[in-house]
Design a protein around this motif. Structure first.
Motif, PDB file in Angstrom:
ATOM      1  N   GLN A  11       0.833  -1.197   0.000  1.00  0.00           N
ATOM      2  CA  GLN A  11       0.000   0.000   0.000  1.00  0.00           C
ATOM      3  C   GLN A  11       0.874   1.255   0.000  1.00  0.00           C
ATOM      4  O   GLN A  11       0.589   2.219  -0.718  1.00  0.00           O
ATOM      5  CB  GLN A  11      -0.918   0.014   1.232  1.00  0.00           C
ATOM      6  CG  GLN A  11      -2.005  -1.033   1.187  1.00  0.00           C
ATOM      7  CD  GLN A  11      -2.737  -1.151   2.517  1.00  0.00           C
ATOM      8  OE1 GLN A  11      -2.114  -1.129   3.576  1.00  0.00           O
ATOM      9  NE2 GLN A  11      -4.052  -1.258   2.454  1.00  0.00           N
ATOM     10  N   PHE A  12       1.931   1.220   0.794  1.00  0.00           N
ATOM     11  CA  PHE A  12       2.853   2.347   0.847  1.00  0.00           C
ATOM     12  C   PHE A  12       3.461   2.603  -0.526  1.00  0.00           C
ATOM     13  O   PHE A  12       3.526   3.748  -0.991  1.00  0.00           O
ATOM     14  CB  PHE A  12       3.958   2.087   1.876  1.00  0.00           C
ATOM     15  CG  PHE A  12       5.005   3.164   1.893  1.00  0.00           C
ATOM     16  CD1 PHE A  12       4.779   4.361   2.551  1.00  0.00           C
ATOM     17  CD2 PHE A  12       6.214   2.982   1.233  1.00  0.00           C
ATOM     18  CE1 PHE A  12       5.732   5.371   2.549  1.00  0.00           C
ATOM     19  CE2 PHE A  12       7.175   3.980   1.235  1.00  0.00           C
ATOM     20  CZ  PHE A  12       6.933   5.182   1.890  1.00  0.00           C
ATOM     21  N   LEU A  13       3.883   1.545  -1.194  1.00  0.00           N
ATOM     22  CA  LEU A  13       4.481   1.695  -2.527  1.00  0.00           C
ATOM     23  C   LEU A  13       3.494   2.280  -3.519  1.00  0.00           C
ATOM     24  O   LEU A  13       3.844   3.171  -4.296  1.00  0.00           O
ATOM     25  CB  LEU A  13       4.968   0.340  -3.048  1.00  0.00           C
ATOM     26  CG  LEU A  13       6.400  -0.010  -2.739  1.00  0.00           C
ATOM     27  CD1 LEU A  13       6.720  -1.404  -3.252  1.00  0.00           C
ATOM     28  CD2 LEU A  13       7.348   0.991  -3.337  1.00  0.00           C
ATOM     29  N   ALA A  14       2.260   1.773  -3.497  1.00  0.00           N
ATOM     30  CA  ALA A  14       1.240   2.299  -4.412  1.00  0.00           C
ATOM     31  C   ALA A  14       1.031   3.791  -4.168  1.00  0.00           C
ATOM     32  O   ALA A  14       0.963   4.582  -5.121  1.00  0.00           O
ATOM     33  CB  ALA A  14      -0.074   1.534  -4.228  1.00  0.00           C
ATOM     34  N   ALA A  15       0.960   4.161  -2.907  1.00  0.00           N
ATOM     35  CA  ALA A  15       0.789   5.577  -2.573  1.00  0.00           C
ATOM     36  C   ALA A  15       2.006   6.390  -2.998  1.00  0.00           C
ATOM     37  O   ALA A  15       1.873   7.480  -3.560  1.00  0.00           O
ATOM     38  CB  ALA A  15       0.540   5.723  -1.077  1.00  0.00           C
ATOM     39  N   GLN A  20       4.760  10.523  -6.022  1.00  0.00           N
ATOM     40  CA  GLN A  20       5.881  10.928  -6.873  1.00  0.00           C
ATOM     41  C   GLN A  20       5.382  11.514  -8.192  1.00  0.00           C
ATOM     42  O   GLN A  20       5.935  12.497  -8.691  1.00  0.00           O
ATOM     43  CB  GLN A  20       6.815   9.741  -7.141  1.00  0.00           C
ATOM     44  CG  GLN A  20       8.038  10.105  -7.957  1.00  0.00           C
ATOM     45  CD  GLN A  20       8.910  11.163  -7.293  1.00  0.00           C
ATOM     46  OE1 GLN A  20       9.063  11.187  -6.075  1.00  0.00           O
ATOM     47  NE2 GLN A  20       9.490  12.033  -8.083  1.00  0.00           N
ATOM     48  N   GLY A  21       4.319  10.937  -8.731  1.00  0.00           N
ATOM     49  CA  GLY A  21       3.733  11.482  -9.959  1.00  0.00           C
ATOM     50  C   GLY A  21       3.222  12.897  -9.762  1.00  0.00           C
ATOM     51  O   GLY A  21       3.390  13.758 -10.634  1.00  0.00           O
ATOM     52  N   VAL A  22       2.601  13.140  -8.613  1.00  0.00           N
ATOM     53  CA  VAL A  22       2.109  14.488  -8.306  1.00  0.00           C
ATOM     54  C   VAL A  22       3.289  15.451  -8.190  1.00  0.00           C
ATOM     55  O   VAL A  22       3.252  16.561  -8.741  1.00  0.00           O
ATOM     56  CB  VAL A  22       1.267  14.486  -7.006  1.00  0.00           C
ATOM     57  CG1 VAL A  22       0.918  15.908  -6.586  1.00  0.00           C
ATOM     58  CG2 VAL A  22       0.003  13.657  -7.194  1.00  0.00           C
ATOM     59  N   VAL A  23       4.341  15.035  -7.511  1.00  0.00           N
ATOM     60  CA  VAL A  23       5.526  15.879  -7.356  1.00  0.00           C
ATOM     61  C   VAL A  23       6.102  16.227  -8.730  1.00  0.00           C
ATOM     62  O   VAL A  23       6.421  17.393  -9.008  1.00  0.00           O
ATOM     63  CB  VAL A  23       6.581  15.189  -6.465  1.00  0.00           C
ATOM     64  CG1 VAL A  23       7.914  15.922  -6.515  1.00  0.00           C
ATOM     65  CG2 VAL A  23       6.075  15.080  -5.032  1.00  0.00           C
ATOM     66  N   GLU A  24       6.212  15.218  -9.601  1.00  0.00           N
ATOM     67  CA  GLU A  24       6.772  15.457 -10.934  1.00  0.00           C
ATOM     68  C   GLU A  24       5.887  16.380 -11.764  1.00  0.00           C
ATOM     69  O   GLU A  24       6.385  17.157 -12.572  1.00  0.00           O
ATOM     70  CB  GLU A  24       6.983  14.122 -11.655  1.00  0.00           C
ATOM     71  CG  GLU A  24       8.114  13.308 -11.048  1.00  0.00           C
ATOM     72  CD  GLU A  24       8.233  11.907 -11.618  1.00  0.00           C
ATOM     73  OE1 GLU A  24       7.472  11.540 -12.544  1.00  0.00           O
ATOM     74  OE2 GLU A  24       9.085  11.152 -11.117  1.00  0.00           O
ATOM     75  N   THR A  25       4.579  16.301 -11.555  1.00  0.00           N
ATOM     76  CA  THR A  25       3.657  17.164 -12.289  1.00  0.00           C
ATOM     77  C   THR A  25       3.710  18.602 -11.789  1.00  0.00           C
ATOM     78  O   THR A  25       3.733  19.549 -12.579  1.00  0.00           O
ATOM     79  CB  THR A  25       2.207  16.634 -12.154  1.00  0.00           C
ATOM     80  OG1 THR A  25       2.149  15.329 -12.731  1.00  0.00           O
ATOM     81  CG2 THR A  25       1.206  17.541 -12.833  1.00  0.00           C
ATOM     82  N   PHE A  26       3.734  18.762 -10.470  1.00  0.00           N
ATOM     83  CA  PHE A  26       3.603  20.099  -9.898  1.00  0.00           C
ATOM     84  C   PHE A  26       4.919  20.855  -9.748  1.00  0.00           C
ATOM     85  O   PHE A  26       4.905  22.078  -9.682  1.00  0.00           O
ATOM     86  CB  PHE A  26       2.881  20.029  -8.543  1.00  0.00           C
ATOM     87  CG  PHE A  26       1.383  20.000  -8.691  1.00  0.00           C
ATOM     88  CD1 PHE A  26       0.647  21.172  -8.708  1.00  0.00           C
ATOM     89  CD2 PHE A  26       0.718  18.799  -8.841  1.00  0.00           C
ATOM     90  CE1 PHE A  26      -0.728  21.147  -8.859  1.00  0.00           C
ATOM     91  CE2 PHE A  26      -0.662  18.749  -8.991  1.00  0.00           C
ATOM     92  CZ  PHE A  26      -1.383  19.940  -9.003  1.00  0.00           C
ATOM     93  N   GLN A  45      -3.240  22.315  -4.144  1.00  0.00           N
ATOM     94  CA  GLN A  45      -3.716  21.338  -5.123  1.00  0.00           C
ATOM     95  C   GLN A  45      -2.878  20.062  -5.063  1.00  0.00           C
ATOM     96  O   GLN A  45      -3.407  18.957  -5.077  1.00  0.00           O
ATOM     97  CB  GLN A  45      -3.622  21.910  -6.546  1.00  0.00           C
ATOM     98  CG  GLN A  45      -4.810  22.654  -7.028  1.00  0.00           C
ATOM     99  CD  GLN A  45      -4.599  22.998  -8.494  1.00  0.00           C
ATOM    100  OE1 GLN A  45      -3.679  23.750  -8.846  1.00  0.00           O
ATOM    101  NE2 GLN A  45      -5.430  22.446  -9.344  1.00  0.00           N
ATOM    102  N   ALA A  46      -1.574  20.233  -5.024  1.00  0.00           N
ATOM    103  CA  ALA A  46      -0.667  19.081  -4.993  1.00  0.00           C
ATOM    104  C   ALA A  46      -0.901  18.263  -3.730  1.00  0.00           C
ATOM    105  O   ALA A  46      -0.965  17.026  -3.789  1.00  0.00           O
ATOM    106  CB  ALA A  46       0.791  19.546  -5.070  1.00  0.00           C
ATOM    107  N   GLN A  47      -1.041  18.923  -2.589  1.00  0.00           N
ATOM    108  CA  GLN A  47      -1.268  18.205  -1.335  1.00  0.00           C
ATOM    109  C   GLN A  47      -2.576  17.435  -1.371  1.00  0.00           C
ATOM    110  O   GLN A  47      -2.648  16.292  -0.896  1.00  0.00           O
ATOM    111  CB  GLN A  47      -1.246  19.176  -0.152  1.00  0.00           C
ATOM    112  CG  GLN A  47       0.144  19.679   0.157  1.00  0.00           C
ATOM    113  CD  GLN A  47       0.167  20.757   1.232  1.00  0.00           C
ATOM    114  OE1 GLN A  47      -0.849  21.361   1.548  1.00  0.00           O
ATOM    115  NE2 GLN A  47       1.348  21.006   1.774  1.00  0.00           N
TER     116      GLN A  47
END
Length: 94
Positions: A11-15, A20-26, A45-47
């Protein structure tokens, strides 16, 4: 020291992948944002998006944060997370 189950590690890995995708986007958007107000809006928004990824994984935000913090100091936990990530990448490559 808390013991985490394999399911919690998964679950931790999925999250973490979602976060990480959000970080890379924002990150580029934050760097390009003009003014503190725009940056704060983007951070919020990112949070929110990161929180959705964590909650969709089945973990609470405090549990996600606890695992992330524990992995910083617990070498065995960090190795379990790394091994699970490698296994996940292997499955994705099939």
């Amino acid at each position: 020291m808390t013991e985490y189950t394999d399911a919690q590690i998964d679950q931790f890995l999925a999250a973490a992948i979602g976060v990480q995708g959000v970080v890379e986007t924002f990150t580029p958007q934050l760097q390009a944002a003009e003014g503190e107000e725009a940056q704060n809006a983007l951070r919020e928004q990112a949070q929110q998006q990161m929180a959705v990824h964590v909650e969709n994984s089945g973990l609470s935000i405090p549990d996600y944060n606890a695992i992330a913090e524990a992995a910083q100091t617990d070498k065995a936990l960090a190795e379990r997370i790394e091994a699970a990530a490698v296994a996940l990448q292997g499955q994705a490559g099939q």
